[in-house]
Design a protein around this motif. Sequence first.
Motif, PDB file in Angstrom:
ATOM      1  N   ASP A 120       0.900  -1.189   0.051  1.00 36.29           N
ATOM      2  CA  ASP A 120       0.015  -0.102   0.082  1.00 36.29           C
ATOM      3  C   ASP A 120       0.828   1.185  -0.006  1.00 36.29           C
ATOM      4  O   ASP A 120       0.542   2.268  -0.583  1.00 36.29           O
ATOM      5  N   ASN A 121       1.866   1.167   0.768  1.00 35.22           N
ATOM      6  CA  ASN A 121       2.939   2.225   0.712  1.00 35.22           C
ATOM      7  C   ASN A 121       3.131   2.628  -0.849  1.00 35.22           C
ATOM      8  O   ASN A 121       3.226   3.983  -1.067  1.00 35.22           O
ATOM      9  N   ALA A 122       3.635   1.705  -1.434  1.00 32.98           N
ATOM     10  CA  ALA A 122       4.013   1.680  -2.832  1.00 32.98           C
ATOM     11  C   ALA A 122       2.982   2.483  -3.650  1.00 32.98           C
ATOM     12  O   ALA A 122       3.045   3.321  -4.503  1.00 32.98           O
ATOM     13  N   ARG A 261      -5.715   8.683  -0.119  1.00 34.99           N
ATOM     14  CA  ARG A 261      -6.277   8.902   1.319  1.00 34.99           C
ATOM     15  C   ARG A 261      -6.898   7.642   1.735  1.00 34.99           C
ATOM     16  O   ARG A 261      -7.068   7.606   2.799  1.00 34.99           O
ATOM     17  N   LEU A 262      -7.610   6.905   0.803  1.00 35.99           N
ATOM     18  CA  LEU A 262      -8.277   5.877   1.186  1.00 35.99           C
ATOM     19  C   LEU A 262      -7.276   4.462   1.377  1.00 35.99           C
ATOM     20  O   LEU A 262      -7.738   3.409   2.028  1.00 35.99           O
ATOM     21  N   LEU A 263      -5.973   4.633   0.958  1.00 32.19           N
ATOM     22  CA  LEU A 263      -5.084   3.529   1.230  1.00 32.19           C
ATOM     23  C   LEU A 263      -4.929   3.468   2.612  1.00 32.19           C
ATOM     24  O   LEU A 263      -4.567   4.371   3.175  1.00 32.19           O
ATOM     25  N   GLY A 264      -5.151   2.315   3.244  1.00 28.74           N
ATOM     26  CA  GLY A 264      -4.818   2.226   4.711  1.00 28.74           C
ATOM     27  C   GLY A 264      -6.336   1.777   5.177  1.00 28.74           C
ATOM     28  O   GLY A 264      -6.346   0.864   6.140  1.00 28.74           O
ATOM     29  N   THR A 265      -7.387   2.468   4.710  1.00 26.55           N
ATOM     30  CA  THR A 265      -8.511   2.167   4.996  1.00 26.55           C
ATOM     31  C   THR A 265      -8.951   0.847   4.149  1.00 26.55           C
ATOM     32  O   THR A 265      -9.748  -0.063   4.517  1.00 26.55           O
ATOM     33  N   PHE A 266      -8.438   0.946   2.853  1.00 23.46           N
ATOM     34  CA  PHE A 266      -8.625   0.027   1.992  1.00 23.46           C
ATOM     35  C   PHE A 266      -7.402  -0.522   1.446  1.00 23.46           C
ATOM     36  O   PHE A 266      -6.603   0.111   1.241  1.00 23.46           O
ATOM     37  N   ARG A 267      -7.290  -1.613   0.867  1.00 21.16           N
ATOM     38  CA  ARG A 267      -6.192  -2.175   0.318  1.00 21.16           C
ATOM     39  C   ARG A 267      -6.090  -1.762  -1.154  1.00 21.16           C
ATOM     40  O   ARG A 267      -7.203  -1.317  -1.807  1.00 21.16           O
TER      41      ARG A 267
END
Length: 389
Positions: A120-122, A261-267
């Motif tokens: 997700d970081n990438a 913004r949604l990465l972290g909440t969703f994969r």
Amino acid sequence: MLCVLALLSAIAPLATDMYLPGLPVMAESLRTSAPSVQLTLTTFMAGLGIGQLVVGPLSDGLGRRRLLLAATVVTTIAAMVCALAPSVETLIAARLFQGLSGGAAIVLARACIADRARGDNAARLFSIMMIIGGVAPVIAPLIGGALLGPVGWRGIFWVLAGAGFVMVLGVLTLVPETLPVEKRHAGGLAALARNLRYVVGNRVYLGYALTFIFGFGALFAYISASPFVVQNVLGLSPGQFSIVFAINASGMVIAAIANTRLLGTFRARQLLGFGVTVLLVGGTVLLIAATTTDAPSWWMILVPLFVSVASLGFVMGNATALAQGEVTKASGTGSALLGAGQFGLAALVSPLVGVAGPATAVPMAVAIPLSGAIAMLALMLLTRRTHTA
């Protein structure tokens, strides 16, 4: 570092779109024909694809930074030669080298991020890079049109040379070597062949790569056909087309911001699936509007077109990150195949969407949902095992 890498990725739209308003003037200035001047675009696009295919795998053995520095230097020199070109033959040759070095810069920028980040970081970093790089197609034609009068077409290439100089400084001061010596693959052509087999043999990588490539295919179908659809079919003016183009590009950038913004909440995989679904739905609505009405209203075409283009903000960054994450032992080779497929499909789509002439939206309306359907199939069939990852 991310801003520098985004600028490197933006070299293609900058070097393509900025000088397009000057093509007629260039033909007159160099005392040549319009097809001869258009070859400067063809050779540049060919160079982009070849540069990525060659330099990406090469960087898995030699590292990123030295090749990146060499690519930015060649890009700068090539732009200067374009600005000074005494003939169209010189200009065509310089544009080929500008494309080769620009393709190298694009593939190495992606590989640098893949070296440093995973998952997700990438995906977040690729999305941010897409946001920065996504501004380039919006502002490049505006800059080129504004500069053409005051400085002429040669001045536009001097501006590109200045951008190249900024890239050289950025690489020198802000981009470290991201591939340690112990992770490199020595062995010349045999190692390149092994890396290629390793990448192509990864089914999940191919699934994400095809999702990325056909997502870009939908985007290029829009870019190639929209000037004719918006002006010839819908009857809008060139100025109104510029507004439509800017709105659609802004929608894609806003979607990419939402994706980060949604990465972290969703994969990343979930957001990619959402983006491809929206692309397919928007393209299908566009196809229905274009084929069931002889004279569609502007909103019947432009609304689903906006939805389709905006959806790519959830597709491009996530698909890139997930594909690169599958081939971490040969990130340069993986990035090269992404780029080669991307521009190869673009070269194929561009003439196809004009096959029925400039007065119909049907080819574009077919190409976008068809690209979305292939991307969906690739995502569902080839990447299935990552659902539980």
